[in-house]
Write a protein that holds these residues in place. Structure first.
Motif, PDB file in Angstrom:
ATOM      1  N   THR A  20     -42.458  84.034  47.370  1.00 23.63           N
ATOM      2  CA  THR A  20     -41.182  83.805  48.056  1.00 23.63           C
ATOM      3  C   THR A  20     -41.093  82.363  48.562  1.00 23.63           C
ATOM      4  O   THR A  20     -40.099  81.986  49.163  1.00 23.63           O
ATOM      5  CB  THR A  20     -41.032  84.764  49.258  1.00 23.63           C
ATOM      6  N   LYS A  21     -42.129  81.584  48.296  1.00 22.89           N
ATOM      7  CA  LYS A  21     -42.209  80.206  48.790  1.00 22.89           C
ATOM      8  C   LYS A  21     -41.724  79.228  47.721  1.00 22.89           C
ATOM      9  O   LYS A  21     -42.205  79.242  46.595  1.00 22.89           O
ATOM     10  CB  LYS A  21     -43.658  79.882  49.156  1.00 22.89           C
ATOM     11  N   MET A  22     -40.775  78.391  48.101  1.00 25.00           N
ATOM     12  CA  MET A  22     -40.280  77.364  47.192  1.00 25.00           C
ATOM     13  C   MET A  22     -41.140  76.114  47.333  1.00 25.00           C
ATOM     14  O   MET A  22     -41.238  75.539  48.426  1.00 25.00           O
ATOM     15  CB  MET A  22     -38.823  77.027  47.482  1.00 25.00           C
ATOM     16  N   ASP A  23     -41.767  75.693  46.239  1.00 28.03           N
ATOM     17  CA  ASP A  23     -42.555  74.463  46.249  1.00 28.03           C
ATOM     18  C   ASP A  23     -41.641  73.259  46.469  1.00 28.03           C
ATOM     19  O   ASP A  23     -40.485  73.260  46.040  1.00 28.03           O
ATOM     20  CB  ASP A  23     -43.293  74.298  44.916  1.00 28.03           C
ATOM     21  N   LYS A  24     -42.160  72.240  47.112  1.00 24.11           N
ATOM     22  CA  LYS A  24     -41.347  71.062  47.431  1.00 24.11           C
ATOM     23  C   LYS A  24     -40.767  70.408  46.184  1.00 24.11           C
ATOM     24  O   LYS A  24     -39.670  69.855  46.230  1.00 24.11           O
ATOM     25  CB  LYS A  24     -42.134  70.073  48.284  1.00 24.11           C
ATOM     26  N   GLU A  25     -41.479  70.486  45.056  1.00 28.15           N
ATOM     27  CA  GLU A  25     -40.983  69.888  43.813  1.00 28.15           C
ATOM     28  C   GLU A  25     -39.660  70.528  43.369  1.00 28.15           C
ATOM     29  O   GLU A  25     -38.843  69.903  42.699  1.00 28.15           O
ATOM     30  CB  GLU A  25     -42.023  70.037  42.687  1.00 28.15           C
ATOM     31  N   TYR A  26     -39.444  71.776  43.750  1.00 28.56           N
ATOM     32  CA  TYR A  26     -38.240  72.512  43.337  1.00 28.56           C
ATOM     33  C   TYR A  26     -36.996  72.112  44.141  1.00 28.56           C
ATOM     34  O   TYR A  26     -35.884  72.455  43.767  1.00 28.56           O
ATOM     35  CB  TYR A  26     -38.461  74.013  43.520  1.00 28.56           C
ATOM     36  N   GLN A  27     -37.174  71.398  45.237  1.00 32.51           N
ATOM     37  CA  GLN A  27     -36.049  71.082  46.122  1.00 32.51           C
ATOM     38  C   GLN A  27     -35.000  70.189  45.461  1.00 32.51           C
ATOM     39  O   GLN A  27     -33.828  70.251  45.811  1.00 32.51           O
ATOM     40  CB  GLN A  27     -36.557  70.460  47.424  1.00 32.51           C
ATOM     41  N   ALA A  28     -35.386  69.380  44.492  1.00 38.33           N
ATOM     42  CA  ALA A  28     -34.452  68.459  43.838  1.00 38.33           C
ATOM     43  C   ALA A  28     -33.616  69.136  42.746  1.00 38.33           C
ATOM     44  O   ALA A  28     -32.640  68.563  42.269  1.00 38.33           O
ATOM     45  CB  ALA A  28     -35.219  67.288  43.241  1.00 38.33           C
ATOM     46  N   VAL A  29     -33.990  70.352  42.359  1.00 38.50           N
ATOM     47  CA  VAL A  29     -33.294  71.048  41.272  1.00 38.50           C
ATOM     48  C   VAL A  29     -31.975  71.622  41.788  1.00 38.50           C
ATOM     49  O   VAL A  29     -31.900  72.146  42.897  1.00 38.50           O
ATOM     50  CB  VAL A  29     -34.186  72.172  40.697  1.00 38.50           C
ATOM     51  N   LEU A  30     -30.939  71.521  40.971  1.00 37.87           N
ATOM     52  CA  LEU A  30     -29.632  72.090  41.319  1.00 37.87           C
ATOM     53  C   LEU A  30     -29.597  73.538  40.823  1.00 37.87           C
ATOM     54  O   LEU A  30     -29.156  73.825  39.708  1.00 37.87           O
ATOM     55  CB  LEU A  30     -28.501  71.270  40.692  1.00 37.87           C
ATOM     56  N   TRP A  31     -30.097  74.440  41.657  1.00 42.78           N
ATOM     57  CA  TRP A  31     -30.164  75.862  41.323  1.00 42.78           C
ATOM     58  C   TRP A  31     -28.766  76.471  41.387  1.00 42.78           C
ATOM     59  O   TRP A  31     -27.886  75.948  42.082  1.00 42.78           O
ATOM     60  CB  TRP A  31     -31.106  76.581  42.296  1.00 42.78           C
ATOM     61  N   THR A  32     -28.574  77.588  40.716  1.00 41.15           N
ATOM     62  CA  THR A  32     -27.252  78.230  40.722  1.00 41.15           C
ATOM     63  C   THR A  32     -27.055  79.147  41.919  1.00 41.15           C
ATOM     64  O   THR A  32     -25.928  79.527  42.220  1.00 41.15           O
ATOM     65  CB  THR A  32     -27.013  79.038  39.428  1.00 41.15           C
ATOM     66  N   THR A  33     -28.143  79.512  42.596  1.00 40.24           N
ATOM     67  CA  THR A  33     -28.050  80.353  43.788  1.00 40.24           C
ATOM     68  C   THR A  33     -28.563  79.555  44.988  1.00 40.24           C
ATOM     69  O   THR A  33     -29.335  78.606  44.820  1.00 40.24           O
ATOM     70  CB  THR A  33     -28.891  81.644  43.639  1.00 40.24           C
ATOM     71  N   TYR A  66     -33.202  83.581  31.122  1.00 34.97           N
ATOM     72  CA  TYR A  66     -33.372  82.466  32.060  1.00 34.97           C
ATOM     73  C   TYR A  66     -32.584  81.256  31.554  1.00 34.97           C
ATOM     74  O   TYR A  66     -32.512  81.008  30.348  1.00 34.97           O
ATOM     75  CB  TYR A  66     -34.857  82.097  32.208  1.00 34.97           C
ATOM     76  N   ARG A  67     -32.043  80.512  32.487  1.00 30.08           N
ATOM     77  CA  ARG A  67     -31.240  79.329  32.175  1.00 30.08           C
ATOM     78  C   ARG A  67     -31.966  78.081  32.660  1.00 30.08           C
ATOM     79  O   ARG A  67     -32.373  78.005  33.826  1.00 30.08           O
ATOM     80  CB  ARG A  67     -29.883  79.450  32.861  1.00 30.08           C
ATOM     81  N   ARG A  68     -32.109  77.116  31.767  1.00 27.25           N
ATOM     82  CA  ARG A  68     -32.758  75.845  32.117  1.00 27.25           C
ATOM     83  C   ARG A  68     -31.807  75.001  32.956  1.00 27.25           C
ATOM     84  O   ARG A  68     -30.669  74.788  32.583  1.00 27.25           O
ATOM     85  CB  ARG A  68     -33.154  75.089  30.855  1.00 27.25           C
ATOM     86  N   LEU A  69     -32.322  74.521  34.111  1.00 27.15           N
ATOM     87  CA  LEU A  69     -31.460  73.810  35.051  1.00 27.15           C
ATOM     88  C   LEU A  69     -31.865  72.376  35.339  1.00 27.15           C
ATOM     89  O   LEU A  69     -31.062  71.601  35.841  1.00 27.15           O
ATOM     90  CB  LEU A  69     -31.396  74.583  36.375  1.00 27.15           C
ATOM     91  N   GLY A  70     -33.098  72.022  35.106  1.00 33.17           N
ATOM     92  CA  GLY A  70     -33.517  70.659  35.423  1.00 33.17           C
ATOM     93  C   GLY A  70     -35.004  70.478  35.178  1.00 33.17           C
ATOM     94  O   GLY A  70     -35.688  71.410  34.756  1.00 33.17           O
ATOM     95  N   ASP A  71     -35.478  69.291  35.441  1.00 34.67           N
ATOM     96  CA  ASP A  71     -36.887  68.958  35.216  1.00 34.67           C
ATOM     97  C   ASP A  71     -37.552  68.494  36.502  1.00 34.67           C
ATOM     98  O   ASP A  71     -36.905  67.889  37.364  1.00 34.67           O
ATOM     99  CB  ASP A  71     -37.009  67.828  34.182  1.00 34.67           C
ATOM    100  N   ILE A  72     -38.836  68.791  36.590  1.00 37.25           N
ATOM    101  CA  ILE A  72     -39.682  68.306  37.684  1.00 37.25           C
ATOM    102  C   ILE A  72     -40.962  67.751  37.069  1.00 37.25           C
ATOM    103  O   ILE A  72     -41.243  67.992  35.887  1.00 37.25           O
ATOM    104  CB  ILE A  72     -39.998  69.408  38.724  1.00 37.25           C
ATOM    105  N   TYR A  73     -41.728  67.028  37.872  1.00 40.32           N
ATOM    106  CA  TYR A  73     -42.968  66.424  37.385  1.00 40.32           C
ATOM    107  C   TYR A  73     -44.137  66.813  38.273  1.00 40.32           C
ATOM    108  O   TYR A  73     -43.999  66.901  39.496  1.00 40.32           O
ATOM    109  CB  TYR A  73     -42.832  64.889  37.358  1.00 40.32           C
TER     110      TYR A  73
END
Length: 166
Positions: A68-81, A143-150
């Motif tokens: 249930t924890k969102m990693d900090k790398e995921y914060q930049a992604v424009l999620w649909t929810t 699943y829908r691809r929304l963005g990239d992280i590194y």
């Protein structure tokens, strides 16, 4: 049978994921390495009661983390929810000798059912941009691809982020 992992199983889980890493590297996919996934990551998953194993004939043949924890790398992604109450899938693995038998599908069915139980609005995950097999697997599941992280310690190539709205 899919169940919560036990602390005593960490060495078996590491052997499994190291076999997966070696198999991917042998196939030119540099997604996992000697540093990832780590013992510390699995211990954290276990302490959060988010690490599950697929057991066949008293052997661990697969793993999945349902977090249930969102990693900090995921914060930049424009999620649909909205970024609230989502489920995150990490460290999905199936022993290389047993791949192609539907075990990854079973683990994902389990993870998605768990997310629905938790009333998560979506399931989010990332997969390596060079791992076309994984990308097809998730896309076939909706699943829908929304963005990239590194993850610089893992690769110079990006990881694609995917989301399944429940």
């Amino acid at each position: 049978m899919i169940r919560k992992a036990k602390i005593s199983e960490i060495p078996d889980i590491l052997r499994l994921t190291q076999s997966c890493a070696a198999h991917m590297i042998a196939n030119g996919i540099f997604q996992w390495n000697e540093a990832y996934p780590s013992k510390a990551a699995f211990e954290t998953d276990l302490s959060r009661e988010e690490l599950f194993v697929l057991e066949k004939e008293n052997s661990i043949v697969g793993t999945v983390v349902v977090s249930t924890k969102m990693d900090k790398e995921y914060q930049a992604v424009l999620w649909t929810t909205p970024n609230e109450g989502n489920s995150y899938i990490h460290r999905l693995s199936v022993h290389p000798h047993l791949q192609g038998k539907g075990y990854a599908r079973q683990l994902m069915d389990f993870a998605e059912a768990k997310a629905k139980e938790m009333q998560a609005p979506s399931v989010r995950l990332d997969t390596f941009s060079q791992n076309k097999r994984n990308q097809r697997f998730y896309e076939q599941r909706g699943y829908r691809r929304l963005g990239d992280i590194y993850f610089p310690k893992q690769s110079e190539h990006p990881f694609h982020c995917y989301e399944l709205v429940l």
